[in-house]
Design a protein around this motif. Structure first.
Motif, mmCIF file in Angstrom:
data_model
loop_
_atom_site.group_PDB
_atom_site.id
_atom_site.type_symbol
_atom_site.label_atom_id
_atom_site.label_comp_id
_atom_site.label_asym_id
_atom_site.label_seq_id
_atom_site.Cartn_x
_atom_site.Cartn_y
_atom_site.Cartn_z
ATOM 1 N N PRO A 198 -2.725 5.213 4.849
ATOM 2 C CA PRO A 198 -3.703 5.590 3.818
ATOM 3 C C PRO A 198 -4.978 4.771 3.966
ATOM 4 C CG PRO A 198 -1.519 5.159 2.858
ATOM 5 C CD PRO A 198 -1.468 4.682 4.278
ATOM 6 N N VAL A 199 -6.116 5.439 3.797
ATOM 7 C CA VAL A 199 -7.421 4.798 3.960
ATOM 8 C C VAL A 199 -8.215 4.987 2.674
ATOM 9 C CG1 VAL A 199 -9.561 4.735 5.296
ATOM 10 C CG2 VAL A 199 -7.409 5.319 6.433
ATOM 11 N N GLN A 200 -8.827 3.902 2.184
ATOM 12 C CA GLN A 200 -9.651 4.024 0.990
ATOM 13 C C GLN A 200 -10.778 3.005 1.023
ATOM 14 O OE1 GLN A 200 -6.486 2.951 -1.910
ATOM 15 N NE2 GLN A 200 -7.854 1.298 -2.531
ATOM 16 N N LEU A 201 -11.849 3.296 0.276
ATOM 17 C CA LEU A 201 -12.879 2.295 0.067
ATOM 18 C C LEU A 201 -12.298 1.190 -0.805
ATOM 19 C CD1 LEU A 201 -16.115 4.372 -0.633
ATOM 20 C CD2 LEU A 201 -15.457 3.239 1.497
ATOM 21 N N ALA A 202 -12.571 -0.042 -0.445
ATOM 22 C CA ALA A 202 -12.080 -1.172 -1.220
ATOM 23 C C ALA A 202 -12.724 -1.172 -2.603
ATOM 24 C CB ALA A 202 -12.383 -2.479 -0.497
ATOM 25 N N ARG A 203 -11.944 -1.600 -3.593
ATOM 26 C CA ARG A 203 -12.442 -1.735 -4.960
ATOM 27 C C ARG A 203 -12.295 -3.184 -5.392
ATOM 28 N NH1 ARG A 203 -8.682 2.946 -7.369
ATOM 29 N NH2 ARG A 203 -7.248 1.537 -6.306
ATOM 30 N N ASP A 204 -13.254 -3.664 -6.140
ATOM 31 C CA ASP A 204 -13.214 -5.046 -6.589
ATOM 32 C C ASP A 204 -11.951 -5.293 -7.416
ATOM 33 O OD1 ASP A 204 -14.692 -7.604 -6.745
ATOM 34 O OD2 ASP A 204 -14.681 -7.208 -8.888
ATOM 35 N N GLY A 205 -11.201 -6.315 -7.043
ATOM 36 C CA GLY A 205 -9.988 -6.664 -7.763
ATOM 37 C C GLY A 205 -8.718 -6.048 -7.222
ATOM 38 N N ASP A 206 -8.830 -5.127 -6.271
ATOM 39 C CA ASP A 206 -7.632 -4.569 -5.645
ATOM 40 C C ASP A 206 -6.820 -5.682 -4.991
ATOM 41 O OD1 ASP A 206 -8.019 -1.930 -6.276
ATOM 42 O OD2 ASP A 206 -8.806 -1.331 -4.323
ATOM 43 N N GLU A 207 -5.512 -5.523 -4.983
ATOM 44 C CA GLU A 207 -4.658 -6.413 -4.213
ATOM 45 C C GLU A 207 -4.310 -5.709 -2.905
ATOM 46 O OE1 GLU A 207 -0.282 -8.575 -4.458
ATOM 47 O OE2 GLU A 207 -1.374 -8.137 -6.305
ATOM 48 N N ALA A 208 -4.651 -6.333 -1.789
ATOM 49 C CA ALA A 208 -4.417 -5.716 -0.479
ATOM 50 C C ALA A 208 -2.918 -5.568 -0.243
ATOM 51 C CB ALA A 208 -5.045 -6.565 0.619
ATOM 52 N N GLU A 209 -2.491 -4.339 0.006
ATOM 53 C CA GLU A 209 -1.075 -4.048 0.185
ATOM 54 C C GLU A 209 -0.774 -3.722 1.643
ATOM 55 O OE1 GLU A 209 0.026 -0.909 -2.419
ATOM 56 O OE2 GLU A 209 -0.530 -1.983 -4.253
ATOM 57 N N PRO A 210 0.407 -4.100 2.120
ATOM 58 C CA PRO A 210 0.794 -3.749 3.491
ATOM 59 C C PRO A 210 0.730 -2.245 3.710
ATOM 60 C CG PRO A 210 2.333 -5.337 2.562
ATOM 61 C CD PRO A 210 1.455 -4.885 1.438
ATOM 62 N N GLY A 211 0.329 -1.860 4.920
ATOM 63 C CA GLY A 211 0.297 -0.446 5.256
ATOM 64 C C GLY A 211 -0.856 0.324 4.659
ATOM 65 N N MET A 212 -1.879 -0.375 4.174
ATOM 66 C CA MET A 212 -3.075 0.256 3.620
ATOM 67 C C MET A 212 -4.295 -0.193 4.395
ATOM 68 S SD MET A 212 -2.471 2.236 0.916
ATOM 69 C CE MET A 212 -4.070 2.216 0.081
ATOM 70 N N VAL A 213 -5.315 0.677 4.450
ATOM 71 C CA VAL A 213 -6.594 0.350 5.081
ATOM 72 C C VAL A 213 -7.665 0.339 3.994
ATOM 73 C CG1 VAL A 213 -8.313 1.016 6.792
ATOM 74 C CG2 VAL A 213 -5.885 1.463 7.227
ATOM 75 N N TYR A 214 -8.398 -0.770 3.912
ATOM 76 C CA TYR A 214 -9.450 -0.934 2.912
ATOM 77 C C TYR A 214 -10.792 -1.115 3.623
ATOM 78 C CZ TYR A 214 -5.415 -1.986 -0.032
ATOM 79 O OH TYR A 214 -4.198 -1.929 -0.695
ATOM 80 N N ILE A 215 -11.766 -0.280 3.278
ATOM 81 C CA ILE A 215 -13.068 -0.298 3.944
ATOM 82 C C ILE A 215 -14.129 -0.796 2.979
ATOM 83 C CG2 ILE A 215 -14.781 1.090 5.161
ATOM 84 C CD1 ILE A 215 -12.528 3.050 5.810
#
Length: 213
Positions: free
Chosen positions: A80-97
């Motif tokens: 899964p790919v998403q734009l990063a959001r302030d306060g998100d917790e980075a989870e394994p198996g995710m892509v944050y841009i």
């Protein structure tokens, strides 16, 4: 400097007090600029949907416009790919841009922070700031990778990752669409692996999916 990964990596050895099934790395950070959408698509497309770490990405984008980079890369990626959001917790198996015109940082506990702080070398988001944040948060359990792009963004950041014991990968400047960023990373002397684009995803998988014995 190795052009191919060795059979083992220093961080793959057993360490007293560590979980023997925990992967030896906690995060992968990617950075690119000109030519980066194609390069990122190939790298992300080569990562499995069971990747045990999060992937954080800085791609230089035109800050004057909204972006569909997450949707474009999601078509290539198994993750899964998403734009990063302030306060998100980075989870394994995710892509944050990193969104356009926002610095992306990773704080202790994997908390993502977006910042409007001043441009770094005329850039926001900055690969240097992302890499420096993962170096400070994860130390030897961080991987930083510099892909195609003009300029030298990421050079200070890879030095920070290397100084904290992390691992640095650069796309082979000879085969990159734009050689500036990977070449600057190589020249600073902080790169562990210089790889052609199609070699990067397999090496990343090998590093993050390895198990200590």
């Amino acid at each position: 400097m190795p052009r191919q990964p060795p059979e083992s990596h220093p961080d793959m050895t057993s360490t007293p007090g560590h979980d023997p099934i925990r992967p030896p790395f906690d995060i992968v950070a990617l950075a690119s600029s000109a030519g980066g959408i194609t390069a990122l698509g190939q790298v992300l497309g080569g990562l499995t949907d069971s990747l045990p770490v999060p992937v954080v990405v800085v791609q230089h984008l035109d800050r004057r416009h909204q972006t569909i980079i997450a949707e474009v890369l999601a078509r290539r990626a198994k993750l899964p790919v998403q734009l990063a959001r302030d306060g998100d917790e980075a989870e394994p198996g995710m892509v944050y841009i990193a969104p356009p015109d926002k610095h992306l940082l990773v704080e202790p506990g994997g908390r993502l922070t977006l910042s409007n702080s001043e441009l770094v070398h005329f850039l926001r988001p900055s690969a240097d700031l992302l890499f420096e944040s993962v170096a400070g948060t994860y130390g030897p359990r961080a991987i930083a990778c510099v892909l195609t792009g003009t300029g030298s963004d990421g050079t200070m950041g890879v030095s920070a990752v290397k100084s904290r014991g992390g691992t640095v990968i650069a796309q082979d400047p000879e085969t990159a669409e734009f050689r500036g960023m990977p070449e600057a990373a190589v020249e600073v002397g902080a790169v562990d692996f210089v790889l052609q684009l199609d070699e990067i995803a397999p090496v990343l998988r090998g590093l993050v999916e390895a198990r200590k014995s």
